[in-house]
Design an enzyme around this catalytic site. Structure first.
Site, PDB file in Angstrom:
ATOM      1  N   LYS A 105      38.277  35.844  45.625  1.00 26.08           N
ATOM      2  CA  LYS A 105      37.487  36.025  44.551  1.00 26.08           C
ATOM      3  C   LYS A 105      36.489  37.127  44.895  1.00 26.08           C
ATOM      4  CE  LYS A 105      37.936  32.588  41.344  1.00 26.08           C
ATOM      5  NZ  LYS A 105      38.418  31.256  42.093  1.00 26.08           N
ATOM      6  N   GLU A 127      30.137  34.048  34.815  1.00 24.48           N
ATOM      7  CA  GLU A 127      30.507  32.380  34.381  1.00 24.48           C
ATOM      8  C   GLU A 127      31.179  31.841  35.830  1.00 24.48           C
ATOM      9  OE1 GLU A 127      32.749  34.652  34.065  1.00 24.48           O
ATOM     10  OE2 GLU A 127      34.291  33.710  35.124  1.00 24.48           O
ATOM     11  N   SER A 393      45.156  31.298  48.752  1.00 26.55           N
ATOM     12  CA  SER A 393      44.107  31.877  47.951  1.00 26.55           C
ATOM     13  C   SER A 393      42.670  31.653  48.641  1.00 26.55           C
ATOM     14  CB  SER A 393      43.940  31.696  46.724  1.00 26.55           C
ATOM     15  OG  SER A 393      44.133  30.332  46.367  1.00 26.55           O
TER      16      SER A 393
HETATM   17  C1  LIG Z   1      39.384  30.376  41.597  1.00 27.07           C
HETATM   18  C2  LIG Z   1      40.520  30.299  42.706  1.00 27.07           C
HETATM   19  C3  LIG Z   1      41.745  30.133  42.181  1.00 27.07           C
HETATM   20  C4  LIG Z   1      42.368  30.391  40.650  1.00 27.07           C
HETATM   21  O1  LIG Z   1      42.125  31.619  40.164  1.00 27.07           O
HETATM   22  P1  LIG Z   1      43.185  32.740  39.983  1.00 27.07           P
HETATM   23  O2  LIG Z   1      42.389  33.831  39.103  1.00 27.07           O
HETATM   24  O3  LIG Z   1      44.292  32.128  39.027  1.00 27.07           O
HETATM   25  O4  LIG Z   1      43.482  33.392  41.245  1.00 27.07           O
HETATM   26  C5  LIG Z   1      42.879  29.664  42.881  1.00 27.07           C
HETATM   27  N1  LIG Z   1      42.247  29.636  44.268  1.00 27.07           N
HETATM   28  C6  LIG Z   1      40.953  29.534  44.885  1.00 27.07           C
HETATM   29  C7  LIG Z   1      40.827  29.364  46.145  1.00 27.07           C
HETATM   30  C8  LIG Z   1      40.039  29.912  43.794  1.00 27.07           C
HETATM   31  O5  LIG Z   1      38.720  29.860  44.277  1.00 27.07           O
END
Ligand SMILES: *Cc1c(COP(=O)(O)O)cnc(C)c1O
Length: 415
Positions: A105, A127, A393
């Site tokens: 993010k 948000e 992620s």
């Molecule tokens: C917010 C988040 C996601 C999901 O958001 P995407 O916009 O689909 O990438 C996935 N993994 C983590 C660790 C997150 O914080």
């Protein structure tokens, strides 16, 4: 599929791979667009105009410098030896969990706050659901000296108390949203309301590849550093492209950031994994592609979880970051064309993959990311020896409370 439809989807895919989307109307084939109140048309036009900066050398140099010196990029590409042995495949992890504040993010947040400064905004709003985007935006605003207000559902504030503390420590004002479902959907409504009241002085930093044009495009461009890095890192380390690249899909920002570098590499299978939750019934999951139909939410036409009357559905997922009823419009297009294969992963299957990754790699992934691991594992079953790139992620420290109530509770009972 009939011949006519096949022809149409092939043409859509050709346009997508050639980079013709979003088109002048902010569309990705039939999806996307800009469904907003009159007052937001001009500010969105200005923002679309400012996206020129994404091709500006000075802006990009500033963005890269912050990613490197502050956010910790490039993130590592880790050969996952334990998982490779267990799955009978060659598994590589793109380590977004190592990025500052613990997830991908931050790439988007720092880029958008830089853009806000260039646009002359006086304050930034955002948000947040689980709090990860709120923390990333609060951090980016502290770094660049911008006042920051974050809207968060009252229910989420209870569930994600540590992230509320992190945002406040970094100087952000966190506003509890008491209406609607008191979660992410209501928080987006409230942020849009704030923006409508001062569209010139306020910059709205949106957290995923969703929303009205140009947000899905802007977020994709800022996140595409993930795939660009991973592609080069794998070429350097293994001398080849992967056979498959996998990511979890909430709104779809980490996934589109990974996939974009590989769209034209037809030999690379692209795999997106949504939140299958507890089952396929209405309200039991957050899998908008598997179980949704086209509809509009928060300014965007895409695959939406809705009932027969078009009412947006409550969603469920064990991972707060995937718990949203709409998917980004570019994913809806990629699903339609078949270039990316999307599947829903059930809560318990994701949790099992999380446990396996901890034990085999010494890495605690976010529960969101564990959906990608679970899906990749499934794919490996039928592709022995294949090379698989998985986007990790984010890190799972934020999920300990959930893990204590699920995986760890089970372990305790068994002992
Ligand atoms: C917010 C988040 C996601 C999901 O958001 P995407 O916009 O689909 O990438 C996935 N993994 C983590 C660790 C997150 O914080």
């Amino acid at each position: 599929m009939n011949a006519q439809l096949e022809h149409t989807t092939a043409a859509l895919l050709e346009d997508e791979v050639a980079g013709r989307y979003p088109d002048a109307r902010g569309r990705y084939g039939p999806f996307g667009g800009r469904y907003v109140p009159e007052t937001l048309v001009a500010p969105l036009e200005r923002l679309a105009d400012a996206c020129r900066l994404l091709r500006d050398e000075g802006f990009l140099a500033e963005f890269s410098a912050e990613l490197r010196a502050w956010a910790g990029r490039p993130t590592a590409l880790t050969p996952a030896r334990g998982l490779s042995r267990r799955w009978g495949a060659e598994v590589w992890l793109k380590r977004e969990d190592l990025a500052h504040t613990g997830a991908h993010k931050i790439n988007n947040a720092i880029g958008q706050v830089q853009l806000a400064k260039r646009l002359g905004a006086r304050r930034v709003i955002a948000e947040t659901g689980a709090g990860q985007h709120g923390v990333a935006t609060a951090a980016a605003c502290a770094r660049l000296g911008m006042p920051c207000t974050v809207y968060m559902g009252a229910l989420d504030m209870e569930r994600q108390a540590p992230n509320v503390g992190r945002m406040r420590l970094m100087g952000a004002t966190v506003v509890a949203v008491l209406n609607g479902d008191r979660t992410l959907r209501a928080a987006v409504d409230e942020a849009l309301r704030d923006w409508v009241s001062d569209p010139d002085g306020t910059y709205y930093c949106l957290g995923s590849a969703i929303g009205p044009h140009p947000y899905p495009y802007l977020v994709r461009e800022l996140q595409s550093v993930i795939g660009r890095e991973a592609r080069q890192q794998l070429l350097d380390a293994a001398g080849r492209l992967p056979d498959a690249a996998a990511a979890c899909v909430g709104g779809g920002s980490n996934a589109i950031g990974l996939f974009h570098a590989f769209l034209a590499d037809r030999s690379v299978a692209l795999l997106g994994f949504e939140a299958g939750g507890r089952g396929s019934g209405l309200g039991e999951n957050a899998a908008s592609i598997a179980h949704g139909r086209p509809g509009v939410l928060h300014g965007c036409y895409s695959q939406l979880l809705q009932d027969v009357d078009g009412q947006v559905q409550e969603t469920h997922s064990v991972s707060a970051g995937l718990d949203y009823p709409l998917v980004g419009p570019e994913h809806a297009l990629l699903a339609l064309t078949g270039r990316v294969r999307y599947e829903a992963i059930a809560d318990d299957v994701a949790l099992a993959a999380l446990a396996e990754c901890c034990a085999a790699e010494g890495i605690l992934p976010a529960i969101e990311s564990a959906h990608a691991l679970a899906g990749a594992r499934e794919w490996a079953r039928t592709h022995a020896g294949a090379t698989i790139l998985v986007c990790l992620s984010g890190r799972g420290d934020k999920d300990l409370k959930t893990l204590e109530a699920t995986l760890l509770a089970g372990a305790g009972a068994a002992a």
